[in-house]
Design a protein around this motif. Structure first.
Motif, PDB file in Angstrom:
ATOM      1  N   ILE A 194     -45.095   3.400 -27.280  1.00 38.85           N
ATOM      2  CA  ILE A 194     -45.443   4.080 -28.529  1.00 38.85           C
ATOM      3  C   ILE A 194     -44.293   4.952 -29.018  1.00 38.85           C
ATOM      4  N   SER A 195     -43.668   5.689 -28.100  1.00 39.68           N
ATOM      5  CA  SER A 195     -42.584   6.601 -28.483  1.00 39.68           C
ATOM      6  C   SER A 195     -41.363   5.841 -28.987  1.00 39.68           C
ATOM      7  N   GLN A 196     -41.202   4.601 -28.554  1.00 43.10           N
ATOM      8  CA  GLN A 196     -40.061   3.797 -28.997  1.00 43.10           C
ATOM      9  C   GLN A 196     -40.336   3.053 -30.301  1.00 43.10           C
ATOM     10  N   SER A 197     -41.606   3.017 -30.706  1.00 42.11           N
ATOM     11  CA  SER A 197     -41.940   2.331 -31.954  1.00 42.11           C
ATOM     12  C   SER A 197     -41.638   3.231 -33.143  1.00 42.11           C
ATOM     13  N   GLN A 198     -41.456   2.612 -34.296  1.00 42.11           N
ATOM     14  CA  GLN A 198     -41.189   3.369 -35.521  1.00 42.11           C
ATOM     15  C   GLN A 198     -42.361   3.336 -36.487  1.00 42.11           C
ATOM     16  N   ARG A 199     -43.178   2.268 -36.386  1.00 40.35           N
ATOM     17  CA  ARG A 199     -44.288   2.121 -37.324  1.00 40.35           C
ATOM     18  C   ARG A 199     -45.547   1.620 -36.595  1.00 40.35           C
ATOM     19  N   ILE A 261     -50.740  -3.349 -42.405  1.00 45.40           N
ATOM     20  CA  ILE A 261     -50.614  -3.791 -41.008  1.00 45.40           C
ATOM     21  C   ILE A 261     -49.353  -4.624 -40.818  1.00 45.40           C
ATOM     22  N   SER A 262     -49.027  -5.454 -41.806  1.00 46.06           N
ATOM     23  CA  SER A 262     -47.865  -6.340 -41.680  1.00 46.06           C
ATOM     24  C   SER A 262     -46.549  -5.569 -41.611  1.00 46.06           C
ATOM     25  N   GLU A 263     -46.533  -4.304 -42.066  1.00 46.23           N
ATOM     26  CA  GLU A 263     -45.318  -3.490 -42.003  1.00 46.23           C
ATOM     27  C   GLU A 263     -45.143  -2.831 -40.639  1.00 46.23           C
ATOM     28  N   ALA A 264     -46.168  -2.885 -39.806  1.00 48.80           N
ATOM     29  CA  ALA A 264     -46.128  -2.202 -38.507  1.00 48.80           C
ATOM     30  C   ALA A 264     -45.232  -2.955 -37.519  1.00 48.80           C
ATOM     31  N   ASP A 265     -44.706  -2.214 -36.537  1.00 45.91           N
ATOM     32  CA  ASP A 265     -43.976  -2.860 -35.441  1.00 45.91           C
ATOM     33  C   ASP A 265     -44.757  -2.774 -34.127  1.00 45.91           C
ATOM     34  N   LEU A 266     -45.942  -2.120 -34.184  1.00 43.88           N
ATOM     35  CA  LEU A 266     -46.802  -2.013 -33.007  1.00 43.88           C
ATOM     36  C   LEU A 266     -48.226  -1.757 -33.466  1.00 43.88           C
ATOM     37  N   ASP A 324     -46.762  14.545 -24.557  1.00 44.99           N
ATOM     38  CA  ASP A 324     -46.033  15.004 -25.733  1.00 44.99           C
ATOM     39  C   ASP A 324     -45.158  13.866 -26.267  1.00 44.99           C
ATOM     40  N   GLY A 325     -44.704  14.039 -27.485  1.00 43.31           N
ATOM     41  CA  GLY A 325     -43.740  13.093 -28.036  1.00 43.31           C
ATOM     42  C   GLY A 325     -44.332  11.819 -28.584  1.00 43.31           C
ATOM     43  N   LEU A 326     -45.655  11.814 -28.838  1.00 41.79           N
ATOM     44  CA  LEU A 326     -46.271  10.615 -29.381  1.00 41.79           C
ATOM     45  C   LEU A 326     -46.133  10.523 -30.898  1.00 41.79           C
ATOM     46  N   ALA A 327     -45.819  11.623 -31.547  1.00 44.81           N
ATOM     47  CA  ALA A 327     -45.809  11.648 -33.007  1.00 44.81           C
ATOM     48  C   ALA A 327     -44.811  10.637 -33.581  1.00 44.81           C
ATOM     49  N   THR A 328     -45.327   9.730 -34.391  1.00 44.06           N
ATOM     50  CA  THR A 328     -44.495   8.735 -35.072  1.00 44.06           C
ATOM     51  C   THR A 328     -44.978   8.616 -36.505  1.00 44.06           C
ATOM     52  N   PRO A 329     -44.782   9.664 -37.304  1.00 39.34           N
ATOM     53  CA  PRO A 329     -45.350   9.667 -38.667  1.00 39.34           C
ATOM     54  C   PRO A 329     -44.685   8.631 -39.564  1.00 39.34           C
ATOM     55  N   TRP A 330     -45.528   7.882 -40.262  1.00 37.61           N
ATOM     56  CA  TRP A 330     -45.022   6.950 -41.269  1.00 37.61           C
ATOM     57  C   TRP A 330     -46.192   6.566 -42.166  1.00 37.61           C
ATOM     58  N   CYS A 331     -45.887   5.952 -43.267  1.00 38.44           N
ATOM     59  CA  CYS A 331     -46.935   5.553 -44.205  1.00 38.44           C
ATOM     60  C   CYS A 331     -46.564   4.204 -44.818  1.00 38.44           C
ATOM     61  N   PRO A 332     -47.513   3.279 -44.902  1.00 39.58           N
ATOM     62  CA  PRO A 332     -47.220   1.993 -45.554  1.00 39.58           C
ATOM     63  C   PRO A 332     -46.732   2.199 -46.979  1.00 39.58           C
ATOM     64  N   SER A 333     -45.925   1.294 -47.447  1.00 40.74           N
ATOM     65  CA  SER A 333     -45.308   1.420 -48.760  1.00 40.74           C
ATOM     66  C   SER A 333     -46.312   1.207 -49.895  1.00 40.74           C
TER      67      SER A 333
END
Length: 531
Positions: A194-199, A261-266, A324-333
């Motif tokens: 999870i921490s290595q993912s971006q989306r 969902i299609s924009e996600a990497d995990l 800690d360190g799970l935060a991976t904030p992002w939003c679909p376009s």
């Protein structure tokens, strides 16, 4: 002591309070034994299918096993739809079925069919009692299986000759299966991924509701700060206005959320049952998955699991929330959340209510506005079910009951009876089409006789709307989907309940508000839809 007395003592030992059903010759001794119980009430209904639906919804809301009863032959076959529905939606139900004496089963016999073979495909376990001394063991196993993950239906067949034999009361202790949690290594590996993912994108299913993991899930997604979508069955697990809530999916092949969902990497998939929507419909590009559930993942090419966290979801999420360190904030376009809210008619301006047409979506907004966190909505199946799944936003989890896995028409009215037994002090609103309503309309007599109070909303358009829509899309015309209806107001009054008709949205709001405030009787609101 006859074996049916032992049988009922074993049910008492399991905490059973209600048995929904219809007696028959082969179950008379069992019903007689129920009548002697100070704990269990027999709820005699008008149709065995209704009994199974009542047990199903009771089980979903009470976190106990719902119990229903029928006699052999047609009584058992009438149970099948409700039993199958509970099994596919993972609701804990035990059905007790009478049967002909064992000596009559070797050849053709009146009303005899092989019930075990009939029920086997739609249950977790189906068993015939062949020896009265096995009753305590069979009942303990049946309830244990019905409640264990994933919950479902169990059928116990009681032959007539076994029912009258002498038995020994020795109910087995009710022991609970220890809750498992994932290994430390698996949890650490999941956190690393999870921490290595971006989306990352979170997908929530019915299992999160069953496991009562709402609070832990809310903490997890708040920490993660990633978008969340959920199945019909998991509605209410996030607040409507939560910025991370991208609402429901599973209505059609091209749900709006699929673009996000299609924009996600995990994909972090929590408590999701494949019966809610097959992965090929929402993971066409085979995005890697972290699987959180009580059971290992099913094998599917569109469900490429990187790591599995198998165990109690509540406890698993508690552990995940310590990292800690799970935060991976992002939003679909593309402002997707707003687009979904518009397309699914989730937002509504009540100030212009007088000028709005009487449509299913507007009706749902009125219901939503008058509902509280305790209000239970029971949805029948049809075009309105899809509207409810898209538009209606419950204020709490497990307050919207939908037949999803089996998608069985006719569940809403008897299901409302089950809901009132599970949550007697909570408002219950049954939303049904005219097709589904007439399938089990006779259960109004059951509800009135029992002094229950709930609201029935009949969406009246004299057509199987969903089938009409599909036929028009496929063939350009429709056939075999229209019918005539009785006057639902007069029909309601003939049952001795309140029957009213809403001719516009403002009148509907007034009638619903009055019915909710009364909370003493059953009210049926007939709603002629603008088609």
């Amino acid at each position: 002591m006859k074996s049916t007395d032992v049988f009922i003592q074993c049910l008492e030992n399991e905490g059973v309070e209600y048995i929904f059903g219809i007696p028959g010759k082969e179950t008379l001794d069992l019903v007689d034994s129920i009548s002697k119980s100070k704990q269990i009430q027999f709820i005699n209904v008008r149709h065995e299918q209704g009994a199974a639906f009542m047990a199903d919804v009771y089980g979903r809301l009470s976190n106990r096993v719902g119990v229903c009863l029928s006699t052999l032959g047609p009584g058992a076959t009438n149970l099948v739809t409700g039993i199958a529905s509970a099994n596919l939606d993972h609701s804990p139900v035990v059905a007790v079925v009478g049967q002909a004496s064992i000596v009559k089963q070797h050849n053709e016999s009146h009303q005899y069919i092989n019930i075990i073979k009939l029920m086997d495909p739609v249950t977790k376990w189906s068993v015939e009692i062949k020896d009265a001394n096995t009753i305590p063991v069979i009942i303990r196993k049946a309830f244990r299986l019905a409640m264990s993950d994933k919950p479902g239906s169990v059928v116990i067949e009681l032959p007539e000759n076994i029912a009258i034999e002498a038995g020994i009361s020795r109910a087995l202790p009710v022991t609970h299966v220890p809750e498992n949690v994932p290994t430390t290594e698996a949890t650490q590996q999941a956190v690393k991924i999870i921490s290595q993912s971006q989306r990352p994108f979170v997908i929530v299913g019915n299992g999160a509701i069953r496991q009562r993991a709402t609070e832990e899930l809310q903490i997890f997604v708040e920490q993660l700060q990633a978008p969340v979508t959920h199945s019909f069955m998991a509605k209410g697990i996030l607040a409507k206005d939560d910025v991370l809530n991208f609402f429901s999916f599973g209505f059609q092949e091209n749900d709006d959320i699929l673009r996000g969902i299609s924009e996600a990497d995990l994909l972090i998939v929590i408590g999701f049952d494949f019966v809610e929507r097959m992965p090929k419909d929402w993971n066409k590009t085979k995005i890697p998955i972290i699987h959180l559930d009580t059971l290992p993942a099913e094998v599917d090419e569109h469900y490429p699991v990187q790591i599995e966290l198998v165990g109690n979801l509540k406890e698993t999420l508690k552990i995940m929330n310590t990292f800690d360190g799970l935060a991976t904030p992002w939003c679909p376009s593309g402002n997707l959340k707003k687009q979904i809210a518009q397309n699914y008619q989730i937002e509504w301006n009540h100030e212009h209510i007088r000028s709005l047409p009487l449509t299913t979506e507007n009706i749902l907004h009125v219901i939503e506005g008058l509902s509280s966190e305790k209000t239970i909505i029971i949805s029948d199946v049809g075009a309105h079910k899809l509207s409810i799944a898209r538009t209606f936003q419950p204020k709490a989890p497990n307050r919207l009951i939908i037949s999803n896995g089996f998608a069985s028409m006719g569940i809403a009215l008897p299901g409302s009876i089950g809901a009132k037994f599970a949550c007697p002090n909570d408002p219950v609103i049954c939303i049904t089409g005219d097709g589904g309503a007439l399938m089990n309309i006779s259960e109004i007599e059951t509800a009135r006789r029992l002094g229950l109070s709930f609201i029935i909303i009949v969406l009246n358009d004299s057509v199987l709307k969903l089938e009409e829509q599909m036929m028009m899309q496929k063939f350009g015309n429709s056939d075999g989907v229209t019918y005539g209806n009785p006057d639902f107001v007069q029909l309601a009054q003939s049952f001795g309940i309140n029957g009213v008709r809403a001719n516009d949205i403002q009148q509907f709001r007034q009638l619903l508000s009055s019915a909710l405030h009364a909370q003493k009787d059953i009210t049926l609101i007939d709603v002629p839809l603008n088609t």
